[in-house]
Write a protein that holds these residues in place. Structure first.
Motif, PDB file in Angstrom:
ATOM      1  N   ALA A   1      -5.349   7.190   0.250  1.00  0.00           N
ATOM      2  CA  ALA A   1      -5.992   7.832  -1.007  1.00  0.00           C
ATOM      3  C   ALA A   1      -6.149   9.374  -0.878  1.00  0.00           C
ATOM      4  O   ALA A   1      -5.898  10.202  -1.503  1.00  0.00           O
ATOM      5  N   ALA A   2      -6.909   9.770   0.288  1.00  0.00           N
ATOM      6  CA  ALA A   2      -7.142  10.864   0.790  1.00  0.00           C
ATOM      7  C   ALA A   2      -6.062  11.961   0.772  1.00  0.00           C
ATOM      8  O   ALA A   2      -5.989  13.036   0.250  1.00  0.00           O
ATOM      9  N   ALA A   3      -4.952  11.249   1.395  1.00  0.00           N
ATOM     10  CA  ALA A   3      -3.545  12.130   1.442  1.00  0.00           C
ATOM     11  C   ALA A   3      -3.016  12.277   0.201  1.00  0.00           C
ATOM     12  O   ALA A   3      -2.561  13.355   0.031  1.00  0.00           O
ATOM     13  N   LYS A   4      -2.947  11.430  -0.774  1.00  0.00           N
ATOM     14  CA  LYS A   4      -2.481  11.669  -2.113  1.00  0.00           C
ATOM     15  C   LYS A   4      -3.422  12.546  -2.909  1.00  0.00           C
ATOM     16  O   LYS A   4      -2.755  13.480  -3.585  1.00  0.00           O
ATOM     17  N   ARG A   5      -4.669  12.656  -2.606  1.00  0.00           N
ATOM     18  CA  ARG A   5      -5.633  13.664  -3.372  1.00  0.00           C
ATOM     19  C   ARG A   5      -5.332  15.003  -2.982  1.00  0.00           C
ATOM     20  O   ARG A   5      -5.216  15.858  -3.824  1.00  0.00           O
ATOM     21  N   ALA A   6      -4.917  15.126  -1.607  1.00  0.00           N
ATOM     22  CA  ALA A   6      -4.352  16.438  -1.125  1.00  0.00           C
ATOM     23  C   ALA A   6      -3.052  16.897  -1.776  1.00  0.00           C
ATOM     24  O   ALA A   6      -2.948  18.123  -1.668  1.00  0.00           O
ATOM     25  N   GLN A   7      -2.398  15.990  -2.274  1.00  0.00           N
ATOM     26  CA  GLN A   7      -1.230  16.371  -2.847  1.00  0.00           C
ATOM     27  C   GLN A   7      -1.479  16.586  -4.485  1.00  0.00           C
ATOM     28  O   GLN A   7      -0.314  16.650  -5.315  1.00  0.00           O
ATOM     29  N   GLY A   8      -2.851  16.417  -4.927  1.00  0.00           N
ATOM     30  CA  GLY A   8      -2.853  16.604  -6.358  1.00  0.00           C
ATOM     31  C   GLY A   8      -2.843  15.372  -7.127  1.00  0.00           C
ATOM     32  O   GLY A   8      -2.742  15.217  -8.319  1.00  0.00           O
ATOM     33  N   ILE A   9      -2.934  14.011  -6.574  1.00  0.00           N
ATOM     34  CA  ILE A   9      -2.700  12.805  -7.053  1.00  0.00           C
ATOM     35  C   ILE A   9      -4.147  12.246  -7.204  1.00  0.00           C
ATOM     36  O   ILE A   9      -4.678  12.009  -6.108  1.00  0.00           O
ATOM     37  N   SER A  10      -4.367  11.711  -8.432  1.00  0.00           N
ATOM     38  CA  SER A  10      -5.794  11.361  -8.609  1.00  0.00           C
ATOM     39  C   SER A  10      -5.840  10.016  -9.251  1.00  0.00           C
ATOM     40  O   SER A  10      -4.902   9.950  -9.937  1.00  0.00           O
ATOM     41  N   GLY A  11      -6.981   9.373  -9.587  1.00  0.00           N
ATOM     42  CA  GLY A  11      -7.007   8.100 -10.130  1.00  0.00           C
ATOM     43  C   GLY A  11      -6.572   6.935  -9.481  1.00  0.00           C
ATOM     44  O   GLY A  11      -6.345   7.035  -8.194  1.00  0.00           O
ATOM     45  N   ASP A  12      -6.293   6.035 -10.454  1.00  0.00           N
ATOM     46  CA  ASP A  12      -5.444   4.934  -9.896  1.00  0.00           C
ATOM     47  C   ASP A  12      -4.231   5.034  -8.833  1.00  0.00           C
ATOM     48  O   ASP A  12      -4.092   4.386  -8.075  1.00  0.00           O
ATOM     49  N   ALA A  13      -3.647   6.010  -9.263  1.00  0.00           N
ATOM     50  CA  ALA A  13      -2.466   6.362  -8.569  1.00  0.00           C
ATOM     51  C   ALA A  13      -2.465   6.659  -7.035  1.00  0.00           C
ATOM     52  O   ALA A  13      -1.889   6.545  -6.218  1.00  0.00           O
ATOM     53  N   GLU A  14      -4.073   7.105  -6.790  1.00  0.00           N
ATOM     54  CA  GLU A  14      -4.243   7.229  -5.258  1.00  0.00           C
ATOM     55  C   GLU A  14      -4.018   6.319  -4.359  1.00  0.00           C
ATOM     56  O   GLU A  14      -3.884   6.083  -3.222  1.00  0.00           O
ATOM     57  N   PHE A  15      -4.396   4.722  -4.957  1.00  0.00           N
ATOM     58  CA  PHE A  15      -4.493   3.725  -4.182  1.00  0.00           C
ATOM     59  C   PHE A  15      -2.934   3.049  -4.312  1.00  0.00           C
ATOM     60  O   PHE A  15      -3.095   1.551  -4.081  1.00  0.00           O
ATOM     61  N   GLU A  16      -1.812   3.640  -4.741  1.00  0.00           N
ATOM     62  CA  GLU A  16      -0.787   2.776  -4.938  1.00  0.00           C
ATOM     63  C   GLU A  16      -0.374   2.525  -3.177  1.00  0.00           C
ATOM     64  O   GLU A  16      -0.823   3.080  -2.286  1.00  0.00           O
ATOM     65  N   ASP A  17       0.749   1.659  -3.175  1.00  0.00           N
ATOM     66  CA  ASP A  17       1.193   1.193  -1.886  1.00  0.00           C
ATOM     67  C   ASP A  17       1.587   2.381  -0.995  1.00  0.00           C
ATOM     68  O   ASP A  17       2.114   3.541  -1.415  1.00  0.00           O
ATOM     69  N   ASP A  18       1.745   2.195   0.324  1.00  0.00           N
ATOM     70  CA  ASP A  18       2.303   3.263   1.065  1.00  0.00           C
ATOM     71  C   ASP A  18       3.784   2.764   1.360  1.00  0.00           C
ATOM     72  O   ASP A  18       4.552   3.795   1.993  1.00  0.00           O
ATOM     73  N   GLY A  19       4.378   1.997   0.785  1.00  0.00           N
ATOM     74  CA  GLY A  19       5.533   1.521   0.767  1.00  0.00           C
ATOM     75  C   GLY A  19       6.254   0.738   1.978  1.00  0.00           C
ATOM     76  O   GLY A  19       7.306   0.523   2.169  1.00  0.00           O
ATOM     77  N   ASN A  20       5.296   0.634   3.088  1.00  0.00           N
ATOM     78  CA  ASN A  20       5.695  -0.044   4.126  1.00  0.00           C
ATOM     79  C   ASN A  20       5.740  -1.787   4.007  1.00  0.00           C
ATOM     80  O   ASN A  20       5.425  -2.433   4.687  1.00  0.00           O
ATOM     81  N   TYR A  21       6.535  -2.126   2.944  1.00  0.00           N
ATOM     82  CA  TYR A  21       6.612  -3.560   2.619  1.00  0.00           C
ATOM     83  C   TYR A  21       7.062  -4.499   3.661  1.00  0.00           C
ATOM     84  O   TYR A  21       6.801  -5.546   4.019  1.00  0.00           O
ATOM     85  N   GLY A  22       8.140  -4.132   4.427  1.00  0.00           N
ATOM     86  CA  GLY A  22       8.926  -4.814   5.432  1.00  0.00           C
ATOM     87  C   GLY A  22       7.925  -4.927   6.598  1.00  0.00           C
ATOM     88  O   GLY A  22       7.576  -5.960   7.146  1.00  0.00           O
ATOM     89  N   SER A  23       7.391  -3.806   6.996  1.00  0.00           N
ATOM     90  CA  SER A  23       6.553  -3.699   8.047  1.00  0.00           C
ATOM     91  C   SER A  23       5.259  -4.648   7.959  1.00  0.00           C
ATOM     92  O   SER A  23       4.595  -5.252   9.045  1.00  0.00           O
ATOM     93  N   ALA A  24       4.624  -4.464   6.748  1.00  0.00           N
ATOM     94  CA  ALA A  24       3.319  -5.117   6.476  1.00  0.00           C
ATOM     95  C   ALA A  24       3.674  -6.655   6.336  1.00  0.00           C
ATOM     96  O   ALA A  24       2.841  -7.621   7.169  1.00  0.00           O
TER      97      ALA A  24
END
Length: 304
Positions: A146-169
């Motif tokens: 979430a912190a990394a996404k806020r640094a990119q200007g992304i805020s709100g619920d979108a901050e907590f979207e998945d990191d995309g590591n579905y296979g690894s997780a």
């Protein structure tokens, strides 16, 4: 020459598989497996999408309506089933066995250790893991995302979207789930060992369907207290980071997992669920036996 420790999880290499000392050694080793697997899962964000049925169009396109984790379990357990993993008395799949292929190898001649039973709590383990364990142990990684996404200007619920590591997780999810399942279902071995040692003590309570009395026979509060102490020490040690020189880093910011979360997992879930398995197993321990066979078992217990 130093003696070589017995591979306690190998049921064919000597020793009594129902020895409480041997069972205890296996359970202690599983503590390590569970802690290390949880540490690995904590490296990735929560990724809630992976646990929602129908969230992946790619799976719908191949006719699968479950979650990403459900699909990952089924595909992996199908291979494991072919390798006859689930013919072992301590292994249970999360996928419906009717949906798994038969083993390619011939059945392994496991010694008759457990009484025939259908006790399986994997559905409960999977639900608790997804609903309670994953959100807690992945909190630091999710907040970092979430912190990394806020640094990119992304805020709100979108901050907590998945990191995309579905296979690894999912790969680590599988390891954690299988280890917890094995640990919980090993309660059957504990019950069988204690029943064989003193059947007369258990039989009246089995016949009366007295769950509380059966639980009292198998519960050792002092053993549980020591287990939780040992678990906290292990988790505290394994959670440490180390400097390039090999010195442990003591600040909380470098810890790899929430130690309290690991201890609470055991105290409030794994231990109580194991007791449920132990009692459920005992309640079917006399099924199919004649009155004469039950009386013979009771008499055996009284003479010991």
């Amino acid at each position: 020459m130093a003696s070589v420790p017995l591979p306690v999880q190998n049921l064919v290499l000597g020793g009594d598989p129902l020895s409480l000392d041997r069972i205890r050694a296996i359970l202690v080793r599983l503590e390590d497996t569970i802690i290390f697997s949880l540490i690995e899962r904590a490296q990735f964000a929560h990724n809630p999408r992976a646990y929602r049925s129908g969230a992946f169009q790619e799976l719908k396109d191949i006719g699968f309506d479950g979650s990403w984790l459900d699909w990952f379990l089924k595909e992996t357990e199908s291979f494991h089933s072919k390798a006859r993993r689930y013919t072992s008395p301590e292994e249970y799949p999360f996928t419906d066995p009717a949906e798994l292929p038969p083993p390619i190898l011939q059945p392994f001649p496991h010694p008759p250790l457990l009484y025939p039973n259908k006790v399986n709590v994997n559905a409960s383990i999977l639900s608790f893991y997804v609903q309670a364990i994953v959100p807690r142990i992945t909190r630091p990684a999710t907040l970092a995302l979430a912190a990394a996404k806020r640094a990119q200007g992304i805020s709100g619920d979108a901050e907590f979207e998945d990191d995309g590591n579905y296979g690894s997780a999912a790969f680590v999810d599988l390891e954690v789930l299988q280890a917890i399942s094995k640990r919980v279902h090993y309660g059957k071995f504990v019950s069988e060992s204690k029943f064989r040692d003193a059947p007369g003590a258990f039989i009246p309570h089995i016949q009366a369907r007295n769950r509380d009395a059966l639980a009292a026979l198998i519960t050792k509060p002092e053993v549980e207290r020591k287990l939780l102490q040992r678990l906290r020490k292990k988790a505290s040690l394994y959670a440490l980071g180390f400097s390039p020189e090999g010195e442990p880093l003591s600040d909380d910011g470098t810890r790899k997992i929430d130690v309290d979360g690991v201890v609470e997992l055991y105290e409030h879930y794994i231990i109580p669920l194991t007791k449920e398995v132990e009692v459920d197993y005992l309640l079917v321990r006399l099924d199919g036996l004649s009155t004469e066979e039950v009386e013979a078992l009771a008499a055996k217990g009284k003479t010991q």
